[in-house]
Design a protein around this motif. Structure first.
Motif, PDB file in Angstrom:
ATOM      1  N   GLU A 135      65.250  23.925  37.638  1.00 26.98           N
ATOM      2  CA  GLU A 135      66.583  23.343  38.166  1.00 26.98           C
ATOM      3  C   GLU A 135      67.548  24.343  38.246  1.00 26.98           C
ATOM      4  O   GLU A 135      67.581  25.653  37.839  1.00 26.98           O
ATOM      5  CB  GLU A 135      66.764  22.279  37.125  1.00 26.98           C
ATOM      6  CG  GLU A 135      65.661  21.411  36.969  1.00 26.98           C
ATOM      7  CD  GLU A 135      66.184  20.328  35.685  1.00 26.98           C
ATOM      8  OE1 GLU A 135      67.169  20.736  35.200  1.00 26.98           O
ATOM      9  OE2 GLU A 135      65.434  19.491  35.576  1.00 26.98           O
ATOM     10  N   SER A 170      60.985  22.776  30.755  1.00 22.81           N
ATOM     11  CA  SER A 170      61.681  22.849  31.849  1.00 22.81           C
ATOM     12  C   SER A 170      62.565  24.232  32.024  1.00 22.81           C
ATOM     13  O   SER A 170      62.711  24.838  30.789  1.00 22.81           O
ATOM     14  CB  SER A 170      63.105  22.080  31.888  1.00 22.81           C
ATOM     15  OG  SER A 170      63.869  22.073  30.670  1.00 22.81           O
ATOM     16  N   TYR A 184      55.498  25.116  33.025  1.00 25.29           N
ATOM     17  CA  TYR A 184      56.895  24.829  33.238  1.00 25.29           C
ATOM     18  C   TYR A 184      56.854  24.221  34.512  1.00 25.29           C
ATOM     19  O   TYR A 184      56.199  24.289  35.602  1.00 25.29           O
ATOM     20  CB  TYR A 184      57.798  25.959  33.075  1.00 25.29           C
ATOM     21  CG  TYR A 184      58.364  26.417  31.784  1.00 25.29           C
ATOM     22  CD1 TYR A 184      59.187  25.857  30.980  1.00 25.29           C
ATOM     23  CD2 TYR A 184      57.450  27.185  31.089  1.00 25.29           C
ATOM     24  CE1 TYR A 184      59.299  26.321  29.710  1.00 25.29           C
ATOM     25  CE2 TYR A 184      57.542  27.573  29.562  1.00 25.29           C
ATOM     26  CZ  TYR A 184      58.583  27.188  29.095  1.00 25.29           C
ATOM     27  OH  TYR A 184      58.801  27.348  27.862  1.00 25.29           O
ATOM     28  N   ASN A 185      57.907  23.339  34.658  1.00 20.29           N
ATOM     29  CA  ASN A 185      58.144  22.646  35.870  1.00 20.29           C
ATOM     30  C   ASN A 185      58.994  23.531  36.916  1.00 20.29           C
ATOM     31  O   ASN A 185      59.468  24.645  36.311  1.00 20.29           O
ATOM     32  CB  ASN A 185      59.072  21.317  35.604  1.00 20.29           C
ATOM     33  CG  ASN A 185      58.288  20.225  34.579  1.00 20.29           C
ATOM     34  OD1 ASN A 185      57.323  20.027  34.828  1.00 20.29           O
ATOM     35  ND2 ASN A 185      59.219  19.689  34.005  1.00 20.29           N
TER      36      ASN A 185
END
Length: 336
Positions: free
Chosen positions: A296, A127, A292-293
């Motif tokens: 955020e 993340s 990786y996402n």
């Protein structure tokens, strides 16, 4: 047997030559980045009385020893004040890199940082988190009176900004990367622009026909990222900055390797960092080892944990440091 040994030696030599070539290429690439090692010295030029901070890390504990120094043209005296110690939250699987945007003044006339975003890479959870620090945040600046957080960059560059973040929020900053606004424009243009979702007010202010997805070149992306006249002033401005970085991240991750190398050739000379080549290589190895996402986002101060005040004639955001520190640490390290 001799032929086998000879073939093995030849193979080893070829591998060594290849390794040397690759290392030379990578180091030549990274040497295009601007380096800074003058920020600590700059702190001594701006005030007759300062606090010099020494960082010592032993195991998982980081100790900060502060020494008060008085300097005048005639003499220099040193008086050691009280020692302040506090633990950072180190985690080898979590890397914090501070991204700094500024207005491109010379080192002799360093401006305040306009953008401060902590990019956190969590290798274990795959993340990325982008945490904005609002520039009017009223915090302790080591060696100086409490002030807006972006003043720390003007007084001591990325070094003092790092000390300020670590002192107030007790999280480690593993490296710093700074870029001025002209370089930001060129970087966005180098990737062919970005697509950003605009609301009605933003679209109207920027001259777009309607709300929705808008394609922006570097100039427009910079205007959008610095926009304060629409919405909730600096609160939405920091959100826009995170949206721009997220859009750029998604664009770059979808580029083919040849275009990425061309992009780095164009952009690295516009970047300044305090990280060594080896530190960058280690960071890149961890980044490239996982998928990786989508990033955020987070913001300091958090809602409900600060007050808007006027201190010494300055409009500032005075945070509840305990609440903000706890919220940030929980967000980055999933610890309560």
């Amino acid at each position: 047997m001799n032929k086998i040994i000879k073939a093995l030696k030849t193979f080893i030599y070829m591998v060594l030559i290849l390794c040397v070539t690759v290392v030379g290429f990578v180091y030549g690439f990274l040497n295009k980045i601007n380096r800074t090692d003058t920020h600590k010295a700059e702190r001594f030029e701006n005030a007759p009385s300062i606090m010099e901070t020494t960082r010592i890390t032993e195991g998982t504990t980081t100790t900060y020893t502060q020494t008060k120094k008085y300097t005048t043209p005639a003499q220099t005296a040193e008086i050691t004040s009280g020692i302040k110690e506090y633990d950072l939250w180190p985690d080898k699987q979590i890397i914090n890199i501070m991204l700094i945007g500024h207005d491109g003044r010379s080192n002799k006339e360093k401006g305040r940082s306009d953008t401060m975003i902590l990019a956190t890479l969590n290798v274990k959870e795959h993340s990325i988190q982008l945490t904005s620090f609002m520039r009017d945040l009223y915090v302790q600046i080591p060696g100086y009176k409490d002030n807006r957080i972006n003043l720390s960059y003007q007084l001591g560059g990325m070094s003092l900004l790092q000390e300020t973040i670590e002192k107030n929020f007790q999280i480690p900053v593993d490296g710093n990367i700074e870029v001025d606004f002209k370089a930001f424009e060129k970087a966005i243009d180098s990737i062919g622009g970005i697509d950003v979702e605009l609301n009605t007010s933003e679209a109207r202010y920027l001259g777009y026909e309607k709300a929705g997805t808008a394609h922006m070149d570097g100039r427009m992306a910079l205007i959008y990222a610095r926009l304060r006249a629409v919405g909730n002033c600096d609160y939405e401005r920091t959100e826009r900055q995170r949206k721009v970085l997220t859009a750029a991240f998604e664009k770059v991750t979808n580029m083919n390797p040849v275009k990425v190398i061309d992009l780095l050739n164009q952009c690295l000379p516009m970047v300044t960092t305090d990280m060594t080549n080896m530190e960058i290589i280690r960071l890149a190895t961890k980044v490239l080892s996982v998928d990786y996402n989508k990033p955020e986002t987070f913001r300091i101060p958090i809602d409900g944990a600060y007050k808007a005040e006027v201190i010494r004639g300055m409009e500032v955001l005075k945070p509840d440091l305990d609440k903000n520190r706890k919220a940030l640490q929980e967000s980055l390290y999933n610890r309560k």
